[in-house]
Design an enzyme around this catalytic site. Structure first.
Site: not given
Length: 307
Positions: A64, A67, A191, A243, A261
């Protein structure tokens, strides 16, 4: 202040008992097999100094953290129009939750949860292909890291695609609200591939230096984004980068950052440095357990804190 190498080493040494507490991301088979005892860290300053600890030069899947790079490119492409597609608020929900998305009519709460990153990927994919989209993101990261050896881990990418059921559901749901405009399979493919980019702690910290220097790469002098946009990206990381544990991370570490992760976390110290830590075992929120502890120890020793 003590020399940064000494501070980094002492801080990381102090949390070694935290290594291997938690679980690797076992829902992605390729990540489940990573040695849980790996632990690395790096600090790269805006002056270009580099300090390393442990497994700092071993590549890992950034997941992530990618992102943030995708968000930067999408903002450069659309500007503030992007905020019509994705919000800027903390989610308070799991990173792959569909419940909040349903309540909010297909507009993801922020670009750093899965639904938001899928919408951002869709923006980058428009009038392109998944391969070209991923190549654009990878090339951007290689430039920021000043290292063309940064690559995609094909095994991790395929492993993610094979288990992408929840992300496909999120994308299909957003498509029903016309917030995904490209083919869902292409969006999810792009993605999964940009999340599977593999970097080490040093490369990752180097690639975040522009966010520590008002949008300018302090080594090359290139203006990557405007100072205002850099501040906004940092603000989103501060609020949403971890998160539904983003508040706890801000409380403990006090810096903008983003976790993945794969066990990596990057933190930005404005006008000073970028820090990366990596330890594959995650806490219940999906953030590196030992990595979070290490960043807390580093910021306590250096007194780096924007709050």
């Amino acid at each position: 202040m003590k020399h940064l190498q000494q501070i980094l080493s002492q801080a990381c040494d102090s949390v070694r008992k935290e290594i291997a507490i938690g679980k690797t991301a076992n829902y992605i088979p390729a990540l489940a097999r990573i040695n849980p005892n790996k632990f690395g860290a790096a600090i790269v300053t805006v002056e270009g100094e580099i300090f390393r600890y442990g497994d700092a030069t071993e590549p890992f899947s950034i997941q992530s953290i990618s992102k943030v790079f995708a968000l930067t490119l999408a903002l450069n492409k659309l500007g503030d129009q992007l905020w019509l597609r994705v919000g800027r608020e903390p989610s308070g929900s799991a990173f792959n939750s569909i419940v909040q998305l349903e309540k909010e009519l297909g507009i993801p709460r922020n670009p750093l949860i899965n639904a938001g990153a899928l919408a951002v990927t869709d923006v980058l994919l428009e009038k392109s292909s998944s391969d070209n989209c991923v190549s654009e993101i990878l090339s951007f990261i290689q430039t920021l890291a000043n290292d063309d050896t940064v690559k995609i881990d094909a095994e991790v990418a395929q492993s993610e695609l094979n288990t992408a059921h929840r992300n496909i559901s999120l994308a299909e749901f957003m498509k029903s609200f016309n917030n995904i405009r490209c083919d869902v399979s292409e969006v999810v493919k792009a993605y999964c591939h940009h999340c599977a980019i593999s970097m080490n702690c040093e490369q990752l910290a180097r690639s975040f230096l522009f966010l520590a220097n008002e949008g300018k790469d302090p080594v090359t002098g290139k203006q990557v984004v405007s100072p205002q946009r850099a501040r906004r990206i940092n603000s989103i990381m501060m609020l949403c980068g971890h998160y539904d544990a983003s508040g706890d991370f801000a409380f403990r570490v006090g810096l903008p950052g983003k976790s993945g992760v794969g066990g990596g976390i990057v933190a930005v110290v404005p006008n000073v440095a970028a820090i990366t830590v990596w330890s594959p075992c995650l806490n219940s929120n999906g953030n590196s357990h030992a990595g979070t502890a290490a960043l807390e120890a580093i910021t306590q020793a250096t007194r780096w804190n924007i709050l």
